[in-house]
Design an enzyme around this catalytic site. Sequence first.
Site, PDB file in Angstrom:
ATOM      1  N   ASP A 295       0.860  -1.164   0.000  1.00 56.92           N
ATOM      2  CA  ASP A 295       0.000   0.000   0.000  1.00 56.92           C
ATOM      3  C   ASP A 295       0.913   1.236   0.000  1.00 56.92           C
ATOM      4  O   ASP A 295       2.136   1.133   0.160  1.00 56.92           O
ATOM      5  CB  ASP A 295      -0.957  -0.043   1.207  1.00 56.92           C
TER       6      ASP A 295
HETATM    7  C1  GLC Z   1      -4.432   4.135  -0.223  1.00 52.68           C
HETATM    8  C2  GLC Z   1      -5.295   2.955   0.173  1.00 52.68           C
HETATM    9  C3  GLC Z   1      -5.333   1.869  -0.861  1.00 52.68           C
HETATM   10  C4  GLC Z   1      -5.228   2.486  -2.248  1.00 52.68           C
HETATM   11  C5  GLC Z   1      -3.846   3.070  -2.357  1.00 52.68           C
HETATM   12  C6  GLC Z   1      -3.625   3.777  -3.702  1.00 52.68           C
HETATM   13  O1  GLC Z   1      -3.720   4.606   0.892  1.00 52.68           O
HETATM   14  O2  GLC Z   1      -5.027   2.340   1.427  1.00 52.68           O
HETATM   15  O3  GLC Z   1      -6.553   1.150  -0.674  1.00 52.68           O
HETATM   16  O4  GLC Z   1      -5.423   1.507  -3.244  1.00 52.68           O
HETATM   17  O5  GLC Z   1      -3.552   3.989  -1.301  1.00 52.68           O
HETATM   18  O6  GLC Z   1      -4.453   4.888  -3.798  1.00 52.68           O
END
Ligand code: GLC
Length: 754
Positions: A295
Site C-alpha cells: 500500500d
Molecule cells: C491508499 C489505500 C489503498 C489504495 C492506495 C492507492 O492509501 O489504502 O486502498 O489503493 O492507497 O491509492
Amino acid sequence: MNDYQTMKKIQKALIVLLTLCHCLCLSANNSYNSEKDIYRKVDSIMSLMTLDEKIGQTIMYSGDWNKTGPYVTSDNMKFLKEGNLGSMLNVYTSKGTKELQKIAVEETRLGIPLLFGYDVIHGFKTIFPINLGIASSWDLKDVEEVARISAEEASASGVHWTFAPMIDIARDPRWGRISEGSGEDVYLTSEIAKSYVKGFQGENLSHINTILACAKHFVGYGAAQAGRDYHTVNMGDNELRNVYMPPFKAAIDSGVETFMTAFNELNGVPATANQYIFKDILRNEWGFNGFVVTDYTAINELVNHGYAENEKHAAELAINSGIDMDMMSGAYRRFLKELIVEGKVDETLINEACRKILIAKFKLGLFDDPYRYSNEQREEETIYRTEFLESARKIASKSSVLLKNINKALPLNNKQTIALIGPLAKDKRNIIGSWAAAGDRNGKAISIFQGIKEYLDESNIMFAKGCDINSNNYSGFNEAVNIAKKADKILMVLGEDYNMSGEAASRTNIKLPGLQTELIKTLRDELPNKEIILILMNGRPLDLTIEDSLVDAILEIWYPGTSGGLGVADILFGKYNPSAKLPITFPRNVGQVPIYYNVKNTGRPISNDNPTEDYKSNYIDSPNTPLYPFGHGLSYTTFEYSEIKLSNNKVRESEILKASSIITNTGEYDGHEVVQLYIHDKVASITRPVKELKDFKKIFLRKGESKTVTFEINSDDLKFYINGKRMIESGEFEIAISGTSDFEFNKTFNLTLD
Ligand code: GLC
C-alpha cells in the site's frame, strides 16, 4: 559530435533496433499470448535487462493532476526516463497515459511498457453505489456488472489495473473504510470477491476491456483496534483463517492477478513485512503466483511501526517477505541494489518480482501494443454510455435497504405534496461517495431532488435545506417546519459528508452529525401525526435509535452514485420494490461495537425471555440485540417461509444434504427476496458462531406466488480451521432458511464422518 559520441549514438540505436525486433518476433507468432509463450518471452527480455532495470520494474510512483490532466513531477520523469519506474498510479485518460507510455517505450533502453493502476473501487466515471451498498443487493450478477462496466470505462481511459476489490471483513462502524468493503460476513464477502474479480478481469486479460484486479488489504485491516484507521490488529490464527482470510482465498480461486499489503501490523508484525501471511500462506499454502504491491508508502512505515531500523532495513524486510512492488516509498529504488551487494537480499528475489510484473504486462498485451488502452476515440465512445448510467440507476435501487416502513408510509403516490428537507436532498457532490475515482462531483450526478421530479410535478415539491450536514446552525429550521406544515408527507435526506467515511475517516460518534437529528425532533414535535420518511446517505452503520423512534420509514441509500437520484426515486414511487438486505449490523449505540450476527455463545448467554437476567453476558444499560440485524431489509410486500424440510436428518461427510423451504409472496406487490441459509455447529473442538451464513438465493415472486428454494449442503460448507488445518467434525448442527439473520433455529441434522 566527436567520434565517441557518434559511436554511443549508433550503439544505442542498435540496442533499440535489436530489442524492438526481438519483441516483435517474440510476439509475431500470436497476439494472444499463451502462458508458455509469455514465460518464454519474459525470460528473453529479462536476459537483456540490467539489475537496475529489473529493480525499476518493482517501483511505482504516483502521477499528479492539474486542470489539464495528469502530470509527472520532474523526479519521477527522471526515473521514468532512466527505466527506473515500472508502474504509475493515479494516471489516466488516453492522452495522458499515451504521453507517458511513449517515453517508457521509445526513450528507454529496452522500451518496457508502463503499468497504470488506479483506485476503480465502485466505478470509474459512471459511479455506482459505494461497495457496502452494492453488497446490500446480495446480487452477484450485479456485482460482476459493476466491475465489468468499471473495467470498460477505466480500460478505455488508459487504466490497466484497479486496486480493487477491497475485501476486508469489518465489524466496527467507527472504521471509515467499512464503506469500501462488503460487510461483516465471510461467506457473502467471499462470494462478492469472486464476482468483482470476474468482472474486472473478464474471460481473458488480453481483451482490451479487461483490467488487472487487486485483492486488498492483506490482511486483517478491518479489525483495527477501536475502529481507528491504521491501528493495531491482534487476533488468533483461528479467527484470522476462519473470518479474515477466506475472501482473499476466494479471490485467488477466481484468478485475481495481484494483492496489496495492509497498512496494519498483525500480531506484532506489520503486514508489509509479514512472511507468515505473504510467504507461508499466500505463496506456499495457497500457491498464489501473481504479484504483490505494497500500500501507499507502506515500506517506509515499517520504521514508524518500530519494525525496521531505517528505510534501507525496511526495504530488506519487505523484499524478503515476498513483496514485489513498492508503491511510493522509493525504498526499493534507493536500497535494493546496495542490499544485494551487501548480501542481505538475494538477487533472485528481484528476478522473481520483476518476472511476475512483466508477466502481468504481457497478459494485458502491452508488449504487443503498449498504446492499446490509450485510444481517445474509444474513450470518447465508452465513457458514460447510456447503458452504464442505466445500470447505475438499477443498482442504486437494488442497493437501497428499506429498514423501516410503518403504515405503508412508502411508496409515495404522485398526487401528494412533499416537503423535501435536508442538506443532502439536492446534493450532487457527496452522492457518489468516497473513492469515486474519476467520477464527477460538479454536476453530473442525479440528485434525490432531480430523481423525485421524474415522478412528481415540481409544484408538488417544497424544498428546504433545514440544516447543514455538520454545523450548529439552527437558522434553517423554521423554513423546514413551515413547508412541512403545508405538505402531505415529509421526506428528509440526511446523512454524512462523503469525507466522513473512507480512508483516514474513523468516527468515535456514529450518530447523524450536526443538528440533523434535532431537525427531525423539531419536525416531529411540531407535526406529531405527519408521516416522516427518512432517506439516509452515509458510509457506515449509524446509531439511529432516536431517529427510529421518530419517523415512519427509513430508507438506507448509502451513497447511491451517479444515477442515485433516479434509482432512489424508483423505490420511493414504487417502480422498484426494495429488495436489499443489510450486509452489516446497525447497532443501537456505539457502546455495543463491535457487534455482528455471527458471535460466539459465551458461557453465560442471555435468554431471550429474560434478557436482563443477572450474571449473564449482557449490559445493564442496553439490550445485546442490534437496532437492525445483518440480513435485514424490508419489501413493500411480505414473504412467508414454510417449515424447513431436510432430505435427511442424518448425513454422512461424503453426502449432500438438501434443505428447502417454500417461500410465498403474501403481500400486494411483486418483489425479490434474498433467501438465506444459516447453520450452527453446536459442539466443536473450538467454539463456533451461533449462526453462519452458508448460502443465499435471490428470488422473484409475483404477489401470491410461491416457490420452493432448495440449498445443497456439502462437507466443505461445514469445515473450519483449527490451528492452521481445515477440519470437519461429526455432531449435531442446527439449520435454518430465513429472510434475515434474526431468527431462532428449530431444525437440526446429524453429521457423521466417513
Ligand atoms: C491508499 C489505500 C489503498 C489504495 C492506495 C492507492 O492509501 O489504502 O486502498 O489503493 O492507497 O491509492
